[in-house]
Design a protein around this motif. Structure first.
Motif, PDB file in Angstrom:
ATOM      1  N   ASN A  13       4.556 -73.888  -7.191  1.00 25.51           N
ATOM      2  CA  ASN A  13       5.232 -75.053  -6.656  1.00 25.51           C
ATOM      3  C   ASN A  13       5.669 -75.973  -7.784  1.00 25.51           C
ATOM      4  O   ASN A  13       4.996 -76.096  -8.800  1.00 25.51           O
ATOM      5  CB  ASN A  13       4.281 -75.785  -5.704  1.00 25.51           C
ATOM      6  CG  ASN A  13       4.924 -76.996  -5.062  1.00 25.51           C
ATOM      7  OD1 ASN A  13       4.894 -78.078  -5.617  1.00 25.51           O
ATOM      8  ND2 ASN A  13       5.508 -76.795  -3.886  1.00 25.51           N
ATOM      9  N   ARG A  14       6.801 -76.655  -7.580  1.00 26.35           N
ATOM     10  CA  ARG A  14       7.327 -77.508  -8.634  1.00 26.35           C
ATOM     11  C   ARG A  14       6.374 -78.655  -8.970  1.00 26.35           C
ATOM     12  O   ARG A  14       6.222 -79.040 -10.129  1.00 26.35           O
ATOM     13  CB  ARG A  14       8.692 -78.071  -8.224  1.00 26.35           C
ATOM     14  CG  ARG A  14       9.370 -78.908  -9.283  1.00 26.35           C
ATOM     15  CD  ARG A  14      10.801 -79.210  -8.909  1.00 26.35           C
ATOM     16  NE  ARG A  14      10.873 -79.915  -7.643  1.00 26.35           N
ATOM     17  CZ  ARG A  14      10.760 -81.241  -7.515  1.00 26.35           C
ATOM     18  NH1 ARG A  14      10.561 -81.981  -8.583  1.00 26.35           N
ATOM     19  NH2 ARG A  14      10.845 -81.816  -6.332  1.00 26.35           N
ATOM     20  N   LYS A  15       5.703 -79.226  -7.943  1.00 25.86           N
ATOM     21  CA  LYS A  15       4.759 -80.310  -8.215  1.00 25.86           C
ATOM     22  C   LYS A  15       3.584 -79.810  -9.048  1.00 25.86           C
ATOM     23  O   LYS A  15       3.080 -80.505  -9.944  1.00 25.86           O
ATOM     24  CB  LYS A  15       4.267 -80.908  -6.901  1.00 25.86           C
ATOM     25  CG  LYS A  15       5.335 -81.689  -6.137  1.00 25.86           C
ATOM     26  CD  LYS A  15       4.753 -82.349  -4.902  1.00 25.86           C
ATOM     27  CE  LYS A  15       5.817 -83.175  -4.180  1.00 25.86           C
ATOM     28  NZ  LYS A  15       5.274 -83.819  -2.955  1.00 25.86           N
ATOM     29  N   THR A  16       3.135 -78.585  -8.744  1.00 29.32           N
ATOM     30  CA  THR A  16       2.062 -78.007  -9.557  1.00 29.32           C
ATOM     31  C   THR A  16       2.514 -77.822 -10.998  1.00 29.32           C
ATOM     32  O   THR A  16       1.761 -78.100 -11.941  1.00 29.32           O
ATOM     33  CB  THR A  16       1.632 -76.651  -8.962  1.00 29.32           C
ATOM     34  OG1 THR A  16       1.205 -76.854  -7.611  1.00 29.32           O
ATOM     35  CG2 THR A  16       0.502 -76.035  -9.772  1.00 29.32           C
ATOM     36  N   HIS A  18       4.785 -79.553 -12.596  1.00 30.20           N
ATOM     37  CA  HIS A  18       4.814 -80.859 -13.263  1.00 30.20           C
ATOM     38  C   HIS A  18       3.410 -81.287 -13.667  1.00 30.20           C
ATOM     39  O   HIS A  18       3.204 -81.837 -14.753  1.00 30.20           O
ATOM     40  CB  HIS A  18       5.428 -81.908 -12.326  1.00 30.20           C
ATOM     41  CG  HIS A  18       6.916 -81.974 -12.401  1.00 30.20           C
ATOM     42  ND1 HIS A  18       7.570 -82.625 -13.420  1.00 30.20           N
ATOM     43  CD2 HIS A  18       7.879 -81.470 -11.592  1.00 30.20           C
ATOM     44  CE1 HIS A  18       8.875 -82.531 -13.236  1.00 30.20           C
ATOM     45  NE2 HIS A  18       9.096 -81.833 -12.140  1.00 30.20           N
ATOM     46  N   ARG A  19       2.425 -81.020 -12.811  1.00 28.99           N
ATOM     47  CA  ARG A  19       1.056 -81.411 -13.115  1.00 28.99           C
ATOM     48  C   ARG A  19       0.520 -80.613 -14.307  1.00 28.99           C
ATOM     49  O   ARG A  19      -0.160 -81.144 -15.181  1.00 28.99           O
ATOM     50  CB  ARG A  19       0.179 -81.203 -11.879  1.00 28.99           C
ATOM     51  CG  ARG A  19      -1.225 -81.809 -12.012  1.00 28.99           C
ATOM     52  CD  ARG A  19      -1.927 -81.883 -10.681  1.00 28.99           C
ATOM     53  NE  ARG A  19      -2.129 -80.565 -10.097  1.00 28.99           N
ATOM     54  CZ  ARG A  19      -1.519 -80.113  -9.008  1.00 28.99           C
ATOM     55  NH1 ARG A  19      -0.629 -80.871  -8.371  1.00 28.99           N
ATOM     56  NH2 ARG A  19      -1.757 -78.898  -8.534  1.00 28.99           N
TER      57      ARG A  19
END
Length: 376
Positions: A13-16, A18-19
């Motif tokens: 996932n893109r949020k993952t 970024h994290r």
């Protein structure tokens, strides 16, 4: 590559992503993946910004007469960082750099979100909306306001700011229906084609510069050439330029009034046929359409062609430098078809007779002669 592209390739996932890439402010819980962001410097909001202590150092060293380059080296940052800091945060009247006042100015500019310029100045907003209703383009509006109100900086705005006020949702700086006055009529920006979506430029596939032999990169082995065209008046004439990477030896290719793929192919073949085989190892070119017949050139000369990445002229640095030197003989905006092959040969001979600093003040002709003598 971008974070989104990396996430797509890895399958997360893109949020993952970024994290993982930028980390967390706090340490992740047991069993979670992630990167811990390092602590910021004392009294600094983030590692990205100068701290108050660093601003005190800058002020002290300026008072002692140190140069900006020396201060940058001591603080382990770019000289441009010091230059911008002093320019932006010095006292507006006296020009003195005062660290505590500079810190306050920096802090006052940092809060987000900021009010856009068009929203902050009603007079500017009225002018922009009126000109959009008259179907002026954002660039026309920007230029006209600067010309009509040269002394009023609050009415100066870039065309990109106008586009942002129209396209970015939630800003509310300009009425959304004004996008209909744009020539495209679009209410949203259309994303540009991504590099991975580029259409094939030639019928026969290109071999990219990343696959060029390592011996060509260090210039130790002669016979690797860089090529390009210098263009004449109205794009109607051209001269081909070839530079040998090791010796900087120059060959000029007569093309006359045209630069079609077959004309360039024939000119390059004729130029390379004047060389011994050990000086024909490779040719590096940009992705100009004039090289559409690169495969035929390679078959005839037994010489592979490598293509640079888009918008990367530094990958042919020797050739770009030589083209600049050649403009002394072939000024921009002139007809290059008037230069016959004998004149091009004379220009190349004169250029090859210049001592070059990069060659230890040898001339390209002398370096090439040494190579030919060793071979014989």
């Amino acid at each position: 590559m971008s974070t989104s592209e990396a996430c797509r390739l890895v399958g997360i996932n893109r949020k993952t992503g970024h994290r993982w890439r930028y980390g967390r402010v706090s340490r992740p819980k047991a069993g979670q993946q992630g990167v811990v962001r390092p602590a910021a410097r004392p009294s600094a909001v983030s590692d990205r910004y100068l701290s108050q202590d660093e601003r005190i150092v800058i002020a002290d060293r300026l008072r002692e007469g140190a140069s900006q380059a020396v201060i940058a080296a001591e603080l382990r940052c770019s000289p441009g960082t010091i230059s911008r800091e002093i320019r932006r945060n010095r006292h507006p009247d006296s020009g003195d750099y005062r660290p505590y006042a500079a810190q306050q100015r920096a802090d006052s500019r940092r809060p987000r979100p900021k009010i856009g310029k068009i929203a902050a100045h009603p007079a500017l907003r009225e002018h922009v909306q009126a000109m959009l209703e008259s179907r002026h383009s954002p660039e026309q509006i920007s230029r006209r306001l600067r010309r009509d109100f040269p002394e009023r900086n609050e009415l100066h705005v870039s065309h990109e700011t106008i586009y942002q006020a129209l396209y970015v949702q939630g800003r509310g700086e300009l009425r959304r229906e004004l996008t209909a006055a744009l020539r495209t009529g679009r209410a949203v920006r259309r994303p540009r084609r991504q590099p991975g979506q580029r259409q094939p430029r030639f019928t026969h596939p290109m071999v990219m510069i990343s696959q060029r032999p390592a011996e060509a990169d260090d210039r130790a082995v002669p016979g690797h050439w860089e090529g390009d065209l210098i263009i004449g008046k109205d794009n109607k004439s051209a001269v081909g330029t070839l530079v040998e990477r090791s010796t900087r030896y120059v060959l000029l290719v007569h093309l006359g009034a045209g630069r079609t793929a077959d004309r360039v192919r024939d000119g390059l073949i004729a130029a390379m046929n004047t060389l011994p085989q050990h000086l024909k190892r490779s040719l590096t070119w940009d992705q100009g359409i004039e090289m559409a017949m690169h495969h035929q050139f390679s078959i005839t000369t037994d010489m592979p062609v490598y293509f640079c990445d888009p918008h990367s002229p530094w990958q042919r640095g020797s050739n770009e430098n030589t083209n600049g030197l050649l403009r002394q003989y072939f000024p921009k905006g002139t007809d290059l078809a008037v230069h016959q092959p004998d004149h091009l040969a004379a220009v190349a001979a004169e250029l090859n007779g210049r001592p070059r600093k990069t060659l230890g003040w040898d001339t390209p002709a002398e370096r090439l002669a040494k190579l030919l003598a060793v071979t014989d």
